[in-house]
Design an enzyme around this catalytic site. Structure first.
Site, PDB file in Angstrom:
ATOM      1  N   GLY B  40       0.837  -1.201   0.000  1.00 19.43           N
ATOM      2  CA  GLY B  40       0.000   0.000   0.000  1.00 19.43           C
ATOM      3  C   GLY B  40       0.867   1.243   0.000  1.00 19.43           C
ATOM      4  N   ALA B  44       0.104   6.343   4.839  1.00 18.62           N
ATOM      5  CA  ALA B  44       0.856   5.512   5.772  1.00 18.62           C
ATOM      6  C   ALA B  44       1.929   4.708   5.034  1.00 18.62           C
ATOM      7  CB  ALA B  44      -0.095   4.575   6.511  1.00 18.62           C
ATOM      8  N   GLY B  45       1.549   4.034   3.973  1.00 19.74           N
ATOM      9  CA  GLY B  45       2.486   3.163   3.274  1.00 19.74           C
ATOM     10  C   GLY B  45       3.636   3.923   2.636  1.00 19.74           C
ATOM     11  N   HIS B 266     -20.928   9.011   6.653  1.00 15.92           N
ATOM     12  CA  HIS B 266     -20.896  10.459   6.493  1.00 15.92           C
ATOM     13  C   HIS B 266     -22.280  10.920   6.027  1.00 15.92           C
ATOM     14  CE1 HIS B 266     -19.680  14.386   5.146  1.00 15.92           C
ATOM     15  NE2 HIS B 266     -18.523  14.213   5.742  1.00 15.92           N
ATOM     16  N   ARG B 330     -22.567  13.670  13.110  1.00 18.18           N
ATOM     17  CA  ARG B 330     -22.620  12.814  11.933  1.00 18.18           C
ATOM     18  C   ARG B 330     -23.503  11.586  12.091  1.00 18.18           C
ATOM     19  NH1 ARG B 330     -16.447  12.237   9.597  1.00 18.18           N
ATOM     20  NH2 ARG B 330     -16.276  14.377   8.887  1.00 18.18           N
ATOM     21  N   HIS B 401     -17.685   6.097   4.710  1.00 15.01           N
ATOM     22  CA  HIS B 401     -16.454   6.637   4.145  1.00 15.01           C
ATOM     23  C   HIS B 401     -15.201   6.335   4.938  1.00 15.01           C
ATOM     24  CE1 HIS B 401     -15.376  10.638   6.123  1.00 15.01           C
ATOM     25  NE2 HIS B 401     -16.108   9.976   6.960  1.00 15.01           N
ATOM     26  N   GLU B 425      -5.209   3.393   8.133  1.00 16.43           N
ATOM     27  CA  GLU B 425      -6.603   2.980   8.315  1.00 16.43           C
ATOM     28  C   GLU B 425      -6.713   1.461   8.480  1.00 16.43           C
ATOM     29  OE1 GLU B 425      -9.234   4.376   5.201  1.00 16.43           O
ATOM     30  OE2 GLU B 425     -11.007   3.465   6.092  1.00 16.43           O
ATOM     31  N   ARG B 435     -14.295   8.337  14.189  1.00 13.99           N
ATOM     32  CA  ARG B 435     -13.121   9.158  13.912  1.00 13.99           C
ATOM     33  C   ARG B 435     -13.535  10.615  13.753  1.00 13.99           C
ATOM     34  NH1 ARG B 435     -11.023  11.355   9.591  1.00 13.99           N
ATOM     35  NH2 ARG B 435     -12.391  10.286   8.119  1.00 13.99           N
ATOM     36  N   LEU B 441      -5.638  11.667   8.248  1.00 12.35           N
ATOM     37  CA  LEU B 441      -4.359  12.007   7.633  1.00 12.35           C
ATOM     38  C   LEU B 441      -3.276  12.026   8.702  1.00 12.35           C
ATOM     39  CD1 LEU B 441      -5.498  14.899   5.262  1.00 12.35           C
ATOM     40  CD2 LEU B 441      -5.336  12.473   4.796  1.00 12.35           C
TER      41      LEU B 441
END
Lengths: 252, 637, 255
Positions: B40, B44-45, B266, B330, B401, B425, B435, B441
């Site tokens: 990935g 992160a990757g 969302h 939300r 989402h 994630e 979250r 991010l």
């Protein structure tokens, strides 16, 4: 509505390709262009035919995967959008739609409408970065950067790397793509130390890849889904020649 | 069985710094002898691969896209949080930590969240050094905006493309390492199995999506940064290619899957327009600041919205939540929309939509002000739906989402399988049951740039297992299994397309384990999903060959995993008999429809262990202990 | 301490390795500025722009010279004689122009060849989005102008086409340039070709002049529109200037 599609089919990079006719029937005007292709593909699979291969991923115009030339225009007739954001309401019932891949020697067709844009990655590898080792950064607010500078850099940094500029250019030139990255990084103070080697290496990599030359027709700018401005190319030309001169006087 | 998260001792604020002190280091000369696989290339990757290569490790990096730059982190719009306190509004590491814990409804691991808040400031420093054009004020200093769930302004942003800019930063660092030879990049390659030898993760088996070749890749450690599983719902705001395959196949090899039922919905997405729909597009929640949400009082009312008189409209959020009204959080806004649509009040195609009306705001503020505030969103809405939201109300509907659940990891981000690290994630640790905006991010980059590079060294320095060769029987067997599965897909030649199964699965999971869940529904899902799975293996039709680009074959593998994973999700949702964050069990709500948490019984992480294809997974619990914060009930009254 | 030194040496080696890679990338290609200017894509753009600019200056100068035809035989014949009386300057300019034109053409040819190569498989259908006619036809207009220039030189400078012109002198014994022009342009075919060539020159310049600024990095959004209009206006004025002579001859304004 119904459409007549002429789609480029090509088995692999080696075999020759050609346009094949398909009927897209019962198209809903609210569909996106790629959803229309999805539906055509579902029909092909049910008939036991090989579905049309095309690149796509985010489907919201930001990943830069989609890469179709629609009726001779990369990303289709609407301005400032990627193929995935094009909706069928912009077509007319009975219209013939020609779908081809993005064409350029550095973008070989891999299958049908999928091309290999790995050359773009190689150009970035050549210098499209600011060397900042993780952990070495100073406090973020230690260098104030004028808002105008950031805004200009951001205008250039919006590039999604889709390759529509190359596809639209009569010469298959990648100047807009490279210019955008050069402008983004060279105009930020953080990017100053490497600006010369960056532009020299990126341009060298671009040329080595076999992209064409720019004849200032600005077709790239017109096709760009992010409306990157032609100014970024002018900055790259300037930076390139300056770098050449500096290199000649004081080689790195 | 209880899981040990290996949280360092000491005071919360000192845990990470103490841990860094105690961590074992790998001698620089030895680093280049270690090979690390990163799967990935999202935030992160890419950040992990780049940083590990900078440290001197040999890195092999994989992504299914044609370029690492296209990972779906690119689509994040809003921003990234950091406790910089540049606004002098009283922000601090502690406050960011507390907001995140509270936002996660007290189901995240305290020590991890604190570390995340601490590191948040380093991320901004580093990203600025990389040349990311964050928004600035005229004085040249960084600008901030406010975001949901916080009373301070701490979100850094780059127009509406923060995710894209951060990803391009990480990608450019990765590119530098590729050019330097430290990273071998393999795009258009999909991980299809994890190889575990003597209990340690030692490599992966992948399929080259161009040539169809199945190959083994050996390493001393494997890092999964493969994102979330929102696409189990078929329609989500994720990219079409996002999948659970890598994580799920690691789960089948013994890694525990934690809290799969924690998914985030969302509330303001553009609704479905027909059954061809492939993707849902998210619009900023800020729209709810000025828009009023309503549905017709009469069921199935198909008059155009502007012809429905005021007294025949139900402004249901304002009615049910008089103080918060249209700004209810939300999960509440999403659930209420589903509720009214389920009752038959929904609008638009299929009745899956509610109106978000700007008429009052336009009358009050003028069209120009609304245009300045939301012009780009109205434009996006017009582009997709062809409707002009200045004239007719927008139609919105919730969509999945983000998924908070993921593979279980300890404080070092290592799963229960030694040598398998999970970041971004794809792991479960930092967001609990919900979250907050602008935190994804932050977590991806914290894991990749600043946490994993330390903790992976600790593992490599202490483990004594030699690196096997790719001829090892475990690799050969995994290759064989993968290849057999591929051949199997092609040989079924049934009647239905892969997408039709994905759509049907998505409908089941969305209806029965979506925004609101109940026991009967989940049990129904648990019978329907295996039936659908059986039909899939009997009746799927995958055309083409396995030695060329075959997008249907790729998708078949992903959908096959979703068909199994969905069951795990529902099973977890059934077991967690409480409502918390994104997980709302209808049995556990008060009279006002507020979620009721059961801290006495469920203040733990549910980590599931695979027990075989037809067996029920085993539950492992990691108790969640809060030393610095007091658990409280969320209230929006 | 030993460890630190050792780490430093490792890092040093890494830096060195990286340095070598970069050097290889550049020195392999022999980063001499002149070679790069002639070889690289952007270098060629600069040469195109600069040579184009010099040719543009010549076009202006030549036009101003020619327009003296309206002042009568005395003026233009005197002007021609004056040029001849400075052979060093005349031949210097001629050789300079030749070199400039050769560079311009060489670069154009080499860019064109590279551009053809950059898209071996053409589109089945390609729709220009906004590129102007002048931009799209820059190559063909260039080629026709070249053909015209060769004919024009053979006609008026080397007098190959009309060898009789060599014998035409005015009362002062100077070459009778005025008479040559009137005689030449009285031929409808010659005038027609001339007008066509000037039209193409105008087309060529209306893209080329704007292009020149972009190529040397002097175009920006603030004055982009202004530049485009300026380029079009200048190109149109040049056309009108040159076209006025054959039109005047054919309509017997000049005899």
């Amino acid at each position: 509505m119904d459409l007549k599609l002429k789609v480029w089919r090509q088995k692999n990079p080696e075999s020759p390709g050609g346009l094949v006719d398909y009927d897209a029937t019962g198209v809903n005007p609210d569909m996106s262009f790629l959803e229309m292709l999805d539906v055509v593909n579902e029909g092909l699979i049910e008939k036991g035919e090989d579905p049309i291969a095309f690149d796509h991923d985010c489907r919201e115009g930001i990943c830069g995967s989609c890469s179709l030339t629609i009726n001779g225009i990369p990303h289709g007739p609407q301005k400032a959008i990627a193929t995935c954001q094009l909706h069928m309401r912009h077509f007319e019932n009975g219209q013939t739609v020609v779908i081809e891949p993005f064409r350029a020697r550095p973008f070989p067709v891999m299958k049908d409408l999928i091309v290999d844009r790995g050359r773009f990655d190689q150009i970035i590898e050549a210098g499209g970065y600011i060397s900042a080792r993780t952990g070495s950064a100073p406090e973020a607010n230690s260098i104030p950067i004028p808002k105008q500078t950031t805004d200009r850099a951001m205008d250039a940094a919006e590039c999604i790397g889709c390759g529509a500029c190359v596809a639209a250019c009569p010469n298959a030139s990648a100047m807009l793509f490279v210019g955008a990255k050069v402008t983004h990084l060279n105009s930020m103070p953080q990017g100053r130390p490497e600006r010369d080697r960056r532009v020299l290496k990126m341009v060298a990599s671009m040329e080595e890849a076999g992209f064409g030359n720019c004849t200032n027709t600005f077709e790239c700018v017109a096709a760009c889904p992010k409306e990157i401005k032609g100014e970024v190319m002018a900055q790259m030309y300037r930076d390139y020649v300056k770098a050449l001169f500096r290199q000649a006087i004081r080689p790195e | 069985m209880s899981l040990n998260a290996k949280i360092p001792s000491g005071r919360l604020a000192e845990k990470w710094s103490n841990h860094i002190k105690d961590i074992k280091l790998v001698n620089p000369n030895n680093k280049r002898k270690y090979r690390i696989i990163v799967v990935g290339t999202g935030l992160a990757g890419a950040s992990a691969a780049a940083t590990l290569s900078e440290l001197g490790y040999q890195v092999e990096c994989f992504c299914y896209q044609d370029s690492p730059r296209r990972a779906h982190s690119i689509a994040a719009q809003g921003g990234i949080n950091a406790a910089k306190n540049y606004q002098n509004d009283g922000d601090s590491v502690y406050r960011l930590f507390y907001d995140t814990i509270k936002g996660g409804d007290f189901r995240s691991r305290e020590a991890n969240v604190y570390r995340l808040a601490e590191i948040s400031t380093n991320i901004i420093d580093h990203c600025v050094a990389q040349g990311i054009p964050f928004a600035r004020e005229y004085g040249g200093y960084l600008a901030n905006r406010s975001f949901g769930g916080a009373q301070v302004s701490r979100t850094f942003y780059a127009r509406g493309q923060t995710g894209q800019q951060l990803l391009l930063g990480a990608y450019s660092a990765l590119c530098k390492q590729i050019e330097g030879g430290g990273v071998t990049m393999r795009p258009r390659t999909e991980m299809l199995d994890l190889v575990v030898i003597d209990g340690h993760a030692k490599g992966i088996v992948v399929r080259d999506l161009v040539s169809g070749k199945i190959t083994s890749h050996v390493a001393d450690a494997v890092v999964l940064a493969t994102g979330g599983y929102s696409n189990v719902y078929d329609l989500s705001t994720n990219a079409r290619g996002c999948n659970v395959t890598a994580a799920y196949r690691a789960y089948k090899k013994g890694a525990y899957f934690a809290n799969p039922c924690f998914t985030q919905i969302h509330p303001t997405c553009i609704p479905i327009s027909g059954d061809y729909q492939s993707k849902l597009t998210l619009m900023s929640e800020s729209l709810r600041n000025d828009g009023r949400i309503w549905v017709p009082k009469k069921k199935g009312d198909d008059r155009p919205p502007n012809e429905i008189p005021e007294e025949e409209r139900d402004y249901y959020l304002e009615r049910k939540y008089p103080s918060y009204g249209n700004l209810a959080p939300r999960d509440i806004a999403s659930r209420s929309a589903k509720e009214v649509c389920d009752q038959g009040h929904g609008v638009g195609p299929g009745g899956f939509g509610v109106y978000l009306d700007f008429k009052d705001a336009i009358q009050r503020l003028g069209r120009q002000v609304i245009k300045e505030r939301y012009g780009n969103l109205f434009e996006m809405y017009r582009n997709i739906t062809g409707e002009n939201a200045y004239e007719v109300p927008m139609r919105i509907y919730p969509a999945t989402h983000y998924t908070m659940g993921g593979l279980w990891v300890d404080y070092n981000l290592m799963s229960n399988l030694p040598g398998l690290f999970v970041i971004g994630e794809a792991n479960f640790s930092d967001h609990g049951a919900n979250r907050l905006g602008a935190s994804a991010l932050m977590q991806g980059l914290a894991d990749g740039y600043f946490i994993l590079p330390y903790t992976i060294g600790d593992y490599l320095a202490t483990q004594r297992q030699p690196r096997p060769s790719s001829d090892h029987s475990a690799f050969k067997e995994a290759e064989k299994n993968v290849s057999e599965q591929t051949k199997c897909f092609l040989s079924i030649q049934g009647e239905r397309t892969v997408q039709s199964f994905h759509r049907e699965l998505g409908t089941i999971v969305w209806n029965l384990a979506g925004m609101a869940r109940n026991e009967a529904g989940l049990k129904e899902a648990l019978t329907k999903i295996p039936e659908l799975r059986n039909e899939f293996w009997r009746n799927v039709k995958v055309p083409g060959d396995d030695d060329t680009i075959n997008q249907q074959l790729e998708k078949a593998g992903r959908v096959a995993d979703f068909l199994e994973f969905a069951e795990l999700l529902c099973y977890d949702a059934l077991t967690r008999e409480e409502s918390c964050g994104g997980h709302f069990r209808e049995e556990h709500q008060d009279d006002n429809g507020e979620a009721i948490r059961d801290d006495a019984t469920f203040s733990h992480v549910s980590a599931w262990e695979f027990q075989g294809n037809d067996a029920k997974p085993t539950l492992h619990q990691e108790p969640l202990e809060y030393t610095e914060v007091k658990m409280a009930t969320r209230s929006y009254k | 301490m030993v460890g630190a030194l050792w780490i430093a040496s490792v890092c040093g080696k890494e830096r060195q390795r990286e340095r070598q890679r970069f050097d290889k990338a550049l020195t392999l290609r022999n980063m001499s500025i002149w070679v790069e200017l002639l070889r690289s894509s952007i270098g060629k753009k600069y040469i195109m722009a600069i040579t184009g600019f010099l040719l543009f200056i010549f076009v202006i100068g030549h036009l101003l010279g020619n327009l003296q035809v309206f002042l009568g035989p005395e003026a233009i014949n005197g002007y021609a004689e004056k040029l001849r009386s400075m052979p060093l300057l005349l031949w210097g300019a001629r050789i300079g122009l030749l070199v400039v034109a050769a560079l311009h053409i060489w670069m154009a040819a080499s860019l064109t060849i590279e551009n053809r190569r950059a898209r071996p498989e053409p589109y089945q259908l390609k729709t220009p989005i906004q590129a102007t006619y002048s931009a799209r036809t820059i190559r063909i207009s260039g080629v026709i102008i070249l053909a015209f220039v060769i004919y024009h030189l053979l006609h008026f400078t080397f007098l190959v086409i009309e060898p009789d012109y060599a014998t035409w002198t005015d009362s002062a014994g100077r070459p009778h340039v005025y008479k040559m022009m009137v005689a030449g342009f009285s031929n409808v075919w010659i005038s027609g070709f001339y007008l066509l060539a000037m039209l193409l020159l105008c087309l060529h310049l209306s893209h080329g002049l704007m292009s020149m600024f972009q190529s040397v990095g002097l175009r920006n959004p603030v004055w982009a529109r202004f530049l485009e209009q300026l380029a079009r206006t200048i190109a149109a004025l040049i056309f009108l200037g040159y076209a006025s002579i054959p039109v005047a001859v054919l309509s017997n304004l000049i005899e």
